[in-house]
Design an enzyme around this catalytic site. Structure first.
Site, PDB file in Angstrom:
ATOM      1  N   HIS A 160      11.928  -0.679  51.316  1.00 29.98           N
ATOM      2  CA  HIS A 160      12.564   0.395  52.099  1.00 29.98           C
ATOM      3  C   HIS A 160      13.502  -0.142  53.179  1.00 29.98           C
ATOM      4  CE1 HIS A 160      10.171   3.399  50.108  1.00 29.98           C
ATOM      5  NE2 HIS A 160       9.034   2.870  50.528  1.00 29.98           N
ATOM      6  N   ASP A 196       7.235   0.354  42.280  1.00 28.78           N
ATOM      7  CA  ASP A 196       6.471   0.988  43.356  1.00 28.78           C
ATOM      8  C   ASP A 196       6.560   2.512  43.208  1.00 28.78           C
ATOM      9  OD1 ASP A 196       5.491   0.165  46.445  1.00 28.78           O
ATOM     10  OD2 ASP A 196       6.376   2.181  46.324  1.00 28.78           O
ATOM     11  N   HIS A 198       7.237   4.597  45.385  1.00 25.19           N
ATOM     12  CA  HIS A 198       8.346   5.102  46.197  1.00 25.19           C
ATOM     13  C   HIS A 198       9.665   4.443  45.791  1.00 25.19           C
ATOM     14  CE1 HIS A 198       4.604   5.299  48.661  1.00 25.19           C
ATOM     15  NE2 HIS A 198       5.046   6.533  48.889  1.00 25.19           N
ATOM     16  N   ASP A 285       1.010   1.347  44.122  1.00 26.04           N
ATOM     17  CA  ASP A 285       0.645   2.669  44.636  1.00 26.04           C
ATOM     18  C   ASP A 285       0.857   3.749  43.575  1.00 26.04           C
ATOM     19  OD1 ASP A 285       3.364   2.176  44.957  1.00 26.04           O
ATOM     20  OD2 ASP A 285       3.393   2.594  47.110  1.00 26.04           O
TER      21      ASP A 285
HETATM   22  C1  SP5 Z   1       6.290   0.188  50.566  1.00 25.37           C
HETATM   23  C2  SP5 Z   1       5.696   1.565  50.546  1.00 25.37           C
HETATM   24  O1  SP5 Z   1       4.942   1.891  49.641  1.00 25.37           O
HETATM   25  N1  SP5 Z   1       5.986   2.381  51.575  1.00 25.37           N
HETATM   26  C3  SP5 Z   1       5.505   3.704  51.608  1.00 25.37           C
HETATM   27  C4  SP5 Z   1       5.817   4.386  52.905  1.00 25.37           C
HETATM   28  C5  SP5 Z   1       5.243   5.768  52.926  1.00 25.37           C
HETATM   29  N2  SP5 Z   1       5.337   6.338  54.222  1.00 25.37           N
HETATM   30  C6  SP5 Z   1       4.947   7.717  54.282  1.00 25.37           C
HETATM   31  C7  SP5 Z   1       3.455   7.789  54.406  1.00 25.37           C
HETATM   32  C8  SP5 Z   1       2.954   9.195  54.397  1.00 25.37           C
HETATM   33  C9  SP5 Z   1       1.480   9.151  54.632  1.00 25.37           C
HETATM   34  N3  SP5 Z   1       0.853  10.283  54.060  1.00 25.37           N
HETATM   35  C10 SP5 Z   1      -0.479  10.442  54.541  1.00 25.37           C
HETATM   36  C11 SP5 Z   1      -1.212  11.426  53.713  1.00 25.37           C
HETATM   37  C12 SP5 Z   1      -2.584  11.622  54.303  1.00 25.37           C
HETATM   38  N4  SP5 Z   1      -3.364  12.498  53.494  1.00 25.37           N
HETATM   39 ZN    ZN Z   2       5.267   2.595  47.819  1.00 29.45          ZN
END
Ligand code: SP5
Ligand code: ZN
Length: 344
Positions: A160, A196, A198, A285
């Protein structure tokens, strides 16, 4: 397969991250890499090596010098201003505001150099991220020396992070640093496959107008999934890079068969490109048990992923990205790497 392990990863240890206006326990934690290291050793995957220091120059090939200086000193600035614990941004130069002037204010620079408030900048972020880039460059050294594949075990992740911003738990874009270093070492075509959950907005953006790095990704649809503002199917590159970017967004909850079909479509485009090196942004993930993502891959699918990547036929550098089912990510990563090694 050799593993290059970033022994400084634990310097980056956030306890909390911002989510829906509250501090919630951090997902991107040191235990992630500890579990993967244990699994790599238990599986006797191969030698585990320390990174060799290649210095700042290869990082500055893809990141703005001012950004690197900022990240290196940011936590000290935060403490000097009376900040406590981890630093977070609170204001951003969105449309109609200027981002071409670097303000003196620390709070303003935190916003200038970031994309989200979900990425705690800790006292050890720079140390961990610096050595993650060095581990990636060391992994590249081994692949260029003739290794069929190498795995880089590091955190924080990288995909990212853009040329001049952090976000999505990432500070230094390891895949971009390694791809650029490969070109600087004489290669002419490098593919980055991002598996990934994302979309790797930072990696895509860094190479979007270039034909010497082809970025391809399978990921959760940015209509509903982080990073939201990039990763759509119509992003195919621009200028000299037109045709050298491919996105396969899938709806949250997509089936494993949909996932592998999208992977095949990615690999078909990369095959036609005929890269000399494949860099895999290996986030796990996509696992069904991941706490922040919505695909359903499990051990057999991770193993199959490894086999499919082996069949692609290029020297392969695996770089660790996301994966937040902490106790499972070691087995998930090793399933990919062993699937790769077992295939012919
Ligand atoms: C590298 C990578 O996988 N980065 C991912 C970044 C995601 N950031 C947003 C996280 C949102 C967290 N959601 C929490 C849900 C709780 N139930
Ligand atoms: Zn990710």
């Amino acid at each position: 397969m050799k593993t290059i392990y970033n022994p400084h990863h634990g310097a980056h240890a956030a306890t909390h991250e911002f989510f829906r206006g509250k501090l919630v326990p951090a997902f991107e934690v040191p235990a992630r890499a500890d579990y993967v290291l244990q699994a790599v050793k238990d599986a006797a995957l191969g030698e585990v090596l320390n990174p060799v220091d290649h210095g700042l120059a290869p990082m500055a090939r893809v990141h703005a010098a001012a950004y690197l200086r900022f990240v290196e000193g940011a936590h000290a600035e935060w403490l000097a201003l009376g900040g406590e614990g981890d630093a977070f941004p609170a204001v951003w130069p969105v449309r109609s505001l200027r981002s071409d002037v670097e303000p003196r204010s620390f709070a303003a620079r935190m916003g200038l150099y970031s994309m989200d408030s979900g990425t705690p900048l800790t006292s050890g972020s720079w140390e961990a991220a610096y050595w993650g880039a060095q581990a990636s460059l060391t992994g590249l050294d081994h692949v260029l020396a003739g290794e069929r594949s190498v795995y880089v075990l590091t955190r924080p992740p990288g995909h990212h992070a853009g040329a001049d911003f952090f976000g999505g738990y990432c500070f230094i874009n390891n895949a971009a640093v390694a791809a650029q270093a490969a070109l600087d070492r004489g290669l002419s075509k490098v593919a980055i496959l991002d598996v990934d959950y994302h979309h790797g907005n930072g990696t895509q953006a860094i190479f979007y107008e270039r034909a010497d790095v082809f970025y391809a990704s399978v990921h959760g649809d940015p209509q509903t999934e982080f990073p939201f503002f990039l990763g759509h199917a119509d992003e195919t590159g621009a200028g000299g890079g037109e045709g050298f970017n491919a996105n396969f967004p899938l709806p949250a909850g997509a089936s494993n068969e949909q996932w592998f079909e999208a992977l095949d479509a990615c690999l078909a485009q990369l095959k036609a490109y005929a890269p000399e090196l494949l860099i895999v942004s290996l986030g796990v993930d996509t696992y069904g048990g991941d706490p922040i993502s919505h695909f359903t891959l499990d051990r057999p699918e991770f193993s199959r992923m490894g086999q499919v990547l082996r069949e692609f036929g290029a020297p392969t550098l695996f770089l660790q990205e996301g994966g937040y089912a902490t106790e499972a990510i070691g087995l998930n990563v090793v399933a990919v790497l062993q699937g790769f090694e077992s295939a012919k």
